[in-house]
Design a protein around this motif. Structure first.
Motif, mmCIF file in Angstrom:
data_model
loop_
_atom_site.group_PDB
_atom_site.id
_atom_site.type_symbol
_atom_site.label_atom_id
_atom_site.label_comp_id
_atom_site.label_asym_id
_atom_site.label_seq_id
_atom_site.Cartn_x
_atom_site.Cartn_y
_atom_site.Cartn_z
ATOM 1 N N ALA A 65 124.838 -22.186 -12.957
ATOM 2 C CA ALA A 65 124.181 -22.607 -11.918
ATOM 3 C C ALA A 65 122.595 -22.418 -12.246
ATOM 4 O O ALA A 65 121.942 -21.254 -11.773
ATOM 5 N N ALA A 111 126.740 -26.905 -12.601
ATOM 6 C CA ALA A 111 126.385 -27.622 -11.454
ATOM 7 C C ALA A 111 125.478 -27.033 -10.671
ATOM 8 O O ALA A 111 124.899 -26.178 -10.710
ATOM 9 N N VAL A 112 124.833 -27.929 -9.696
ATOM 10 C CA VAL A 112 123.627 -27.847 -8.995
ATOM 11 C C VAL A 112 123.753 -28.609 -7.710
ATOM 12 O O VAL A 112 124.109 -29.840 -7.700
ATOM 13 N N ASP A 113 123.171 -27.901 -6.645
ATOM 14 C CA ASP A 113 123.095 -28.558 -5.191
ATOM 15 C C ASP A 113 121.893 -29.078 -5.230
ATOM 16 O O ASP A 113 120.738 -28.580 -5.680
ATOM 17 N N ASP A 170 128.751 -27.251 -0.754
ATOM 18 C CA ASP A 170 128.124 -26.726 -1.674
ATOM 19 C C ASP A 170 129.155 -26.122 -2.784
ATOM 20 O O ASP A 170 128.961 -26.445 -3.759
ATOM 21 N N PHE A 198 130.996 -26.540 -7.649
ATOM 22 C CA PHE A 198 131.371 -25.524 -8.538
ATOM 23 C C PHE A 198 132.939 -25.486 -8.564
ATOM 24 O O PHE A 198 133.357 -25.036 -9.899
ATOM 25 N N ALA A 222 132.595 -19.950 -6.519
ATOM 26 C CA ALA A 222 131.699 -21.203 -6.229
ATOM 27 C C ALA A 222 130.727 -20.674 -5.005
ATOM 28 O O ALA A 222 129.520 -21.111 -4.992
ATOM 29 N N LEU A 230 127.993 -18.503 -6.559
ATOM 30 C CA LEU A 230 127.216 -19.327 -7.548
ATOM 31 C C LEU A 230 126.189 -20.495 -6.843
ATOM 32 O O LEU A 230 125.298 -20.638 -7.186
ATOM 33 N N GLU A 231 126.654 -20.870 -5.652
ATOM 34 C CA GLU A 231 126.121 -22.183 -5.141
ATOM 35 C C GLU A 231 124.399 -21.984 -4.883
ATOM 36 O O GLU A 231 123.653 -22.933 -4.810
ATOM 37 N N CYS A 232 124.002 -20.883 -4.671
ATOM 38 C CA CYS A 232 122.442 -20.497 -4.648
ATOM 39 C C CYS A 232 121.963 -19.797 -5.672
ATOM 40 O O CYS A 232 120.768 -19.290 -5.692
ATOM 41 N N GLY A 233 122.377 -20.082 -6.854
ATOM 42 C CA GLY A 233 121.899 -19.638 -8.272
ATOM 43 C C GLY A 233 121.728 -18.412 -8.104
ATOM 44 O O GLY A 233 122.467 -17.386 -7.777
#
Length: 256
Positions: free
Chosen positions: A44, A71-73, A218, A222, A240, A243-246
């Motif tokens: 991420a 993966a990246v939002d 979001d 992931f 996920a 991970l979604e906000c790095g």
């Protein structure tokens, strides 16, 4: 080559007709198999594409670990409704392309090393409207050419709902909280995107290694690929969500 997954695919998630929901459930069961690997590694890079991240950190991660997914939002509702209503982005395209270039180079290097790694980007342009999706995919095509990866196929999944009036015909809307009443005419004059979950992304990943999404949940970015490969959905979605906000989930925390 771009594989286009248009709104009719998304309507499988939205339609109230029992048969279409049954189709989605059947498709999902097809992916509920035993995972063929013990570990699934996800990178991420940043909380939001275009917010930036250290190139050195990204390269160090790739040098140390062979990843199955990057993966990246690219979006958020935090800036408010203006960007959706105007179909505009709250991030600079120059900054988005800077981040995407680093990611594409890393994907290219992984491929050269014999490691199959997929890339999923969600909520293109911040709001996930069709025009922002196509702006991002145009930039991606240029980057793929620069890296010698063209004509590597990739998929786009649109989320903008153009016939919202017909979908809501004969139905009433109830506000969430102290909001004024909304009429059918208000809705017809609005820009509406449908937030996709796992299934459309899983379907696209079955055909290509790169998927660019309109408005998406979001964690789905992931979790879709590990679930497709047979990992438990509960475990994948829990990871996920972290991970979604790095690196915001790390100590010390950082947006990148």
């Amino acid at each position: 080559m771009r594989l286009a997954f248009q709104a009719d695919l998304l309507r499988l998630c939205l339609s109230p007709r029992v048969g279409e929901f049954h189709y989605l459930r059947t498709q999902s069961r097809g992916y509920a198999r035993q995972a063929t690997q013990d570990l699934f590694r996800i990178l991420a890079p940043t909380a939001i594409l275009g917010y930036g991240f250290p190139k050195e950190s990204f390269q160090a991660a790739l040098a140390k670990t062979k990843f199955d997914l990057i993966a990246v939002d690219a979006g958020s509702i935090d800036p408010g409704p203006y960007y959706l209503a105007s179909r505009s982005s709250f991030t600079s395209l120059e900054h988005v392309v800077r981040d995407l270039r680093i990611i594409v180079k890393g994907l290219s290097q992984h491929s050269a090393d014999g490691q199959q790694c997929k890339l999923v980007v969600g909520s293109a342009g911040g709001c996930g409207t069709d025009n922002q999706l196509f702006i991002l995919t145009d930039a991606l095509q240029q980057l793929l050419r620069e890296e010698g990866m063209s004509p590597k196929p990739f998929a786009t999944i649109t989320s903008e709902v153009s016939d919202i009036g017909s979908l809501l015909h004969g139905r009433s809307l109830t506000s969430l909280g102290p909001m004024p009443p909304i009429s059918q005419e208000d809705v017809r004059e609005s820009v509406v995107v449908a937030q996709m979950g796992l299934e459309p992304i899983m379907c696209a990943l079955a055909h290509t290694d790169i998927v660019i999404c309109g408005r998406a949940y979001d964690p789905a970015l992931f979790a879709a690929e590990p679930v497709r490969r047979g990992f438990p959905a509960a475990t994948a979605l829990h990871a996920a969500k972290v991970l979604e906000c790095g690196a915001i989930a790390t100590t010390p925390g950082s947006g990148s």
